[in-house]
Design an enzyme around this catalytic site. Sequence first.
Site, mmCIF file in Angstrom:
data_model
loop_
_atom_site.group_PDB
_atom_site.id
_atom_site.type_symbol
_atom_site.label_atom_id
_atom_site.label_comp_id
_atom_site.label_asym_id
_atom_site.label_seq_id
_atom_site.Cartn_x
_atom_site.Cartn_y
_atom_site.Cartn_z
ATOM 1 N N GLU A 57 0.834 -1.209 0.000
ATOM 2 C CA GLU A 57 0.000 0.000 0.000
ATOM 3 C C GLU A 57 0.863 1.251 0.000
ATOM 4 O OE1 GLU A 57 -2.988 -0.069 -0.818
ATOM 5 O OE2 GLU A 57 -3.160 -2.246 -0.621
ATOM 6 N N HIS A 117 1.712 2.395 -3.439
ATOM 7 C CA HIS A 117 0.692 3.285 -4.018
ATOM 8 C C HIS A 117 0.847 4.692 -3.443
ATOM 9 C CE1 HIS A 117 -1.601 0.187 -6.057
ATOM 10 N NE2 HIS A 117 -1.887 -0.458 -4.943
#
Length: 655
Positions: free
Chosen positions: A446, A449
């Site tokens: 994550e 991202h």
Amino acid sequence: MTDNPFLTPSELPYGLPDFAAIREEHFRPAFDQGVAEHLAEVAAIVADPEPPTFENTIAALERSGRTLNRVETVLHTLAGSDATEAVQELERELSPKATRHRDAIYLDRGLWDRIKRVTTSDPEEATLLERYRLDFVKAGADLDEAGQERMRELNAELAELGTEFSRNLVQASTESALVTEDVADLDGLDEAQIQAIESDGKYVLPLLNTTVQPALAQLTDRATRERLYTLSVERAPRNREIAVRVAAIRSEQARLRGYPDHASFKVADQTAKTVEAVEERLGRLVGPARRNVESEAAALAEHAGHDIEPWDWPYYAEQVRKARYDLDESELRPYFELGRVIEDGVLYAATRLYGITFTERSDLRGYHEDVRVWEVFDGDGTALGLFLLDPYARPTKRGGAWMHNLVEQSFLLDEKPVVVNNLNITKPVSGPTLLTFDEVETAFHEFGHALHGLLSSVRYPRVEGTSVPRDFVEFPSQVNEMWATWPEILANYAKHHETGEPVPTELLDRLAAAEKFNQGFGTFEYLAAALLDWSWHRLAPGTVVEDPEAFETEALERVGALHPLVRPRYRTSYFMHVFSNDYSAGYYSYVWSEVLDADSVEWFNENGGLTRENGDRFRRYVLSVGGSVDPMRATAEFLGREPRLEPLLRRRGLA
Ligand SMILES: [Zn+2]
């Protein structure tokens, strides 16, 4: 109205929404005003007596709708991460209105006529202009009156169905939870896990979003495993009918847009470009993955001494893993304490690669008391943006892990990014939060991202950071996973939470060996889900699906992805990605991106690994440009050649 915090840009650093000041009664009036403002701005663009230029049309559109953007961003943030009943009600009420509003803009003939007449010779402007043209064509701008009217109706219905699908799933996680009063049923779970799910003498184990529930690897009681697995695969039955209707609507819309089916429409502006390209690649992987499943199944049955059922697979996989590699997940967890994993692992890796630094801002607050906020600085001290981390699961949060922006980077609006990472880690009743290795990898993923959003350096918000094709967006996040096991990074974060001892190297060697184990299962359950998504969206317009369960079985059977022991990672009724979020005909993206990921990991390994020079190169070609250039060309420039499929085949044992 004057004290409605949505109506003016937030005065907090980086435009962080003022969550402390936002109340439920602020949403409706600000939403209505935001829609009115946006329509007035668009009307002014259309009415401009000057001939259309990039500046007075496209750039003007990029500047418009700011109030509405603020309201919607906060509403979606809360709906995903802290959805009280009031927030759910607001979303239910406002999401169809938002859909109608978007249609009003994308189906505005005057606006479309202006956009078609804009020309530019600047490459970044040209990319954005092309993006806008596609957005309008896809929305139905070229349709006649009747076609546009039908498109509006279908969009409105889709928006409502998507919200309902997602709400049913949130309910199902508790309604279909495994409930027992007999703690013996839960034998195998550890003390802290049992404590966390006990209330009033009952034990309630809620469902996580995937078919395989993590507890299946631990529960020693076979009957409990069967109950938990069955609850998982049969959850949210009402969603099957919703899925049928959603697929039918999408294929009708594809026909309106001039495509044979929804999948063909969706891939047209992806890096895959054609349905044949997707089918060729998935087809090439499914056979070898199936053979790996067969040999793994045989090993599990041999170890168990009997035939195994689907609910036994995770349990015996864990047993075989322990026997072969002498690895017990619970041996590792004490070395993965949440705070250390984040600060000395995830953030530290970013500092080593990109020279960026992080300062916690405990004076700033997110939407929930558990959210932590960091200010991010570039190597030369320039402020880059804010990073928020919301690590814990809660009943009001949807499953899975994801990144989103609260503020998007753009030079046009002079805004720096504010990025959120959501994880779903169980919060212990007391004591430190210890992670599984999977959860550690997810945190790195994550944050990949997040870096895409934070290091974005583009002029226009429409193409910032993660605003790239869906089948490309997982590439940077998957690459970032490689640093979780990079020796210098591991040594920095994987320390025993009580003694501070580094994680023993031999434990890591066993982890690395064990990581390769059970890959057939992981690859196959993923491919089955990707092919299931694909089948629902290859339906020709007018096809009637009478029995969604039978459809699922036949669709999987046809492509060799039906296996008695390995169900898709998501079945139709809980395939949130494709029936509620916009991953429809897009679940293949993970493996598509992984081709670039596996190749880039080899590139890093061949070029010295964790260095500032390598980080800067990845940042320059991939992370900073967002969707402002052709992403495949940017990746080829990063690699210094065209990407290859072989590294992925080797990594997944499919070569
Ligand atoms: Zn991701």
